[in-house]
Design a protein around this motif. Structure first.
Motif, PDB file in Angstrom:
ATOM      1  N   GLU A  82       0.670  -1.318  -0.010  1.00 12.83           N
ATOM      2  CA  GLU A  82       0.010   0.046  -0.101  1.00 12.83           C
ATOM      3  C   GLU A  82       0.830   1.230   0.020  1.00 12.83           C
ATOM      4  O   GLU A  82       0.416   2.334   0.559  1.00 12.83           O
ATOM      5  CB  GLU A  82      -1.018   0.114   1.278  1.00 12.83           C
ATOM      6  N   THR A  83       2.126   1.069  -0.828  1.00 12.34           N
ATOM      7  CA  THR A  83       2.777   2.422  -0.721  1.00 12.34           C
ATOM      8  C   THR A  83       3.238   2.635  -2.114  1.00 12.34           C
ATOM      9  O   THR A  83       4.197   1.638  -2.569  1.00 12.34           O
ATOM     10  CB  THR A  83       3.840   2.098   0.114  1.00 12.34           C
ATOM     11  N   ILE A  84       2.925   3.699  -2.820  1.00 14.35           N
ATOM     12  CA  ILE A  84       3.542   3.975  -4.291  1.00 14.35           C
ATOM     13  C   ILE A  84       4.308   4.945  -4.207  1.00 14.35           C
ATOM     14  O   ILE A  84       4.138   6.175  -3.761  1.00 14.35           O
ATOM     15  CB  ILE A  84       2.359   4.067  -5.201  1.00 14.35           C
ATOM     16  N   GLY A  85       5.562   4.963  -4.985  1.00 10.79           N
ATOM     17  CA  GLY A  85       6.498   6.250  -4.912  1.00 10.79           C
ATOM     18  C   GLY A  85       7.575   5.749  -5.917  1.00 10.79           C
ATOM     19  O   GLY A  85       7.486   4.755  -6.691  1.00 10.79           O
ATOM     20  N   LEU A  86       8.794   6.710  -5.682  1.00 13.01           N
ATOM     21  CA  LEU A  86       9.829   6.501  -6.761  1.00 13.01           C
ATOM     22  C   LEU A  86      11.092   5.965  -5.796  1.00 13.01           C
ATOM     23  O   LEU A  86      11.193   5.915  -4.572  1.00 13.01           O
ATOM     24  CB  LEU A  86      10.380   7.886  -6.957  1.00 13.01           C
ATOM     25  N   SER A  87      11.820   4.962  -6.558  1.00 14.00           N
ATOM     26  CA  SER A  87      12.927   4.427  -5.886  1.00 14.00           C
ATOM     27  C   SER A  87      14.219   4.690  -6.637  1.00 14.00           C
ATOM     28  O   SER A  87      14.062   4.736  -8.007  1.00 14.00           O
ATOM     29  CB  SER A  87      12.797   2.803  -5.897  1.00 14.00           C
ATOM     30  N   TYR A  88      15.408   4.899  -6.005  1.00 12.47           N
ATOM     31  CA  TYR A  88      16.509   5.099  -6.772  1.00 12.47           C
ATOM     32  C   TYR A  88      17.641   4.140  -6.400  1.00 12.47           C
ATOM     33  O   TYR A  88      17.894   3.883  -5.127  1.00 12.47           O
ATOM     34  CB  TYR A  88      17.014   6.518  -6.358  1.00 12.47           C
ATOM     35  N   GLU A  89      18.354   3.366  -7.151  1.00 13.04           N
ATOM     36  CA  GLU A  89      18.994   2.176  -6.864  1.00 13.04           C
ATOM     37  C   GLU A  89      20.518   2.569  -7.589  1.00 13.04           C
ATOM     38  O   GLU A  89      20.584   3.023  -8.826  1.00 13.04           O
ATOM     39  CB  GLU A  89      18.648   0.844  -7.381  1.00 13.04           C
ATOM     40  N   ARG A  90      21.160   2.268  -6.700  1.00  8.94           N
ATOM     41  CA  ARG A  90      22.905   2.585  -7.261  1.00  8.94           C
ATOM     42  C   ARG A  90      23.904   1.586  -6.819  1.00  8.94           C
ATOM     43  O   ARG A  90      23.695   0.828  -5.749  1.00  8.94           O
ATOM     44  CB  ARG A  90      23.460   4.069  -6.771  1.00  8.94           C
ATOM     45  N   GLN A  91      24.781   1.105  -7.908  1.00  5.30           N
ATOM     46  CA  GLN A  91      25.561   0.010  -7.579  1.00  5.30           C
ATOM     47  C   GLN A  91      26.514   0.287  -6.729  1.00  5.30           C
ATOM     48  O   GLN A  91      27.245   1.480  -6.997  1.00  5.30           O
ATOM     49  CB  GLN A  91      25.908  -0.608  -9.019  1.00  5.30           C
ATOM     50  N   LEU A  92      27.002  -0.461  -5.875  1.00  2.00           N
ATOM     51  CA  LEU A  92      28.214  -0.165  -4.799  1.00  2.00           C
ATOM     52  C   LEU A  92      29.351  -1.076  -5.011  1.00  2.00           C
ATOM     53  O   LEU A  92      30.562  -0.519  -4.843  1.00  2.00           O
ATOM     54  CB  LEU A  92      27.749  -0.187  -3.422  1.00  2.00           C
ATOM     55  N   ALA A  93      29.078  -2.289  -5.602  1.00  3.55           N
ATOM     56  CA  ALA A  93      30.200  -3.221  -5.973  1.00  3.55           C
ATOM     57  C   ALA A  93      29.700  -4.173  -7.058  1.00  3.55           C
ATOM     58  O   ALA A  93      28.413  -4.118  -7.297  1.00  3.55           O
ATOM     59  CB  ALA A  93      30.761  -3.830  -4.651  1.00  3.55           C
ATOM     60  N   PRO A  94      30.325  -4.889  -7.565  1.00  7.47           N
ATOM     61  CA  PRO A  94      29.838  -5.927  -8.677  1.00  7.47           C
ATOM     62  C   PRO A  94      28.803  -6.665  -8.370  1.00  7.47           C
ATOM     63  O   PRO A  94      27.977  -6.764  -9.059  1.00  7.47           O
ATOM     64  CB  PRO A  94      31.123  -6.836  -8.931  1.00  7.47           C
ATOM     65  N   ARG A  95      28.285  -6.887  -6.952  1.00  8.08           N
ATOM     66  CA  ARG A  95      27.229  -7.836  -6.485  1.00  8.08           C
ATOM     67  C   ARG A  95      26.307  -7.043  -5.643  1.00  8.08           C
ATOM     68  O   ARG A  95      25.465  -7.615  -5.066  1.00  8.08           O
ATOM     69  CB  ARG A  95      27.719  -9.203  -6.266  1.00  8.08           C
ATOM     70  N   TYR A  96      26.604  -5.645  -5.173  1.00  7.48           N
ATOM     71  CA  TYR A  96      26.119  -4.979  -4.197  1.00  7.48           C
ATOM     72  C   TYR A  96      25.294  -4.003  -4.695  1.00  7.48           C
ATOM     73  O   TYR A  96      26.132  -3.081  -5.483  1.00  7.48           O
ATOM     74  CB  TYR A  96      26.877  -4.758  -2.726  1.00  7.48           C
TER      75      TYR A  96
END
Length: 218
Positions: free
Chosen positions: A46-60
């Motif tokens: 029940e929560t709609i919004g924006l997400s920002y994802e950024r790579q920290l390491a090859p698998r994280y």
């Protein structure tokens, strides 16, 4: 005859700029691979919004999300038994309107061998802060307002799929533990109703969350 003797040299000079251009293009570095993503959709129940994802390491990677929700319903309180119709009727009716705002942070570990960044199966662990505000407007004209704050610890299993070189679709689900406080209610003999008091109590309950988001990698 002199012109024929010079012809190979003229052809070599004409081809030199094109060869130099091709060599320059071959030596130019490739554009950097996308390592960030901006997504829109449901990131918690029940929560709609924006997400920002950024790579920290090859698998994280690290993802942060901000969103909200709006609810509205009609209800009542102070029920009394109507013997003529054999059911309970409310002594006070109201119309409720609620708003909620959520902020979530999540660390992800991608499970598959190195692939394009932010793609494949992953597990995530994070926390969410939630605030909810509700206004009750009663038929007699008076208004009451209530607020609630919650925190949640979340675990997620999901997969982020590539839709072409830039677009992506992210789906995940998993359990969460929700904790918060709520006011205690006490019976008021003057009004015959239960009303919230200044005393609050702590609660913890298990829950389940689902996230579905479409995004753009850059």
């Amino acid at each position: 005859m002199k012109l024929l003797a010079c012809l190979p040299a003229l052809l070599l000079l004409a081809a030199a700029p094109a060869a130099a251009q091709q060599s320059s293009e071959a030596a130019a570095p490739a554009p950097p691979a996308p390592r960030q993503a901006l997504k829109l959709g449901v990131f918690s129940s029940e929560t709609i919004g924006l997400s920002y994802e950024r790579q920290l390491a090859p698998r994280y990677s690290l993802q942060a999300a901000l969103g909200g929700w709006f609810t509205g319903y009609d209800g009542g309180r102070g029920f009394v038994y109507d013997s003529a119709y054999s059911y309970y009727i409310p002594t006070q009716r109201f119309r409720a309107r609620g708003h909620r705002l959520a902020l979530t942070a999540q660390v992800r570990r991608y499970l598959q061998p190195p692939k394009p960044a932010l793609a494949g199966w992953y597990v995530g662990a994070g926390a969410q802060l939630l605030g909810q505000w509700t206004r009750y407007r009663f038929d007699d004209g008076h208004t009451e307002r209530r607020r609630r704050r919650e925190q949640a610890l979340q675990l997620r299993l999901g997969r982020q799929c590539q839709l072409g070189p830039r677009f992506t679709f992210d789906a995940s689900l998993g359990p969460e533990l929700v904790v918060g406080t709520e006011p205690r209610y006490a019976y008021n003999s003057n009004t015959g109703l239960y009303a919230p008091t200044a005393e609050r109590y702590f609660y913890a309950r298990p829950s389940f969350g689902l996230a579905l988001q479409a995004g753009y990698r850059f």
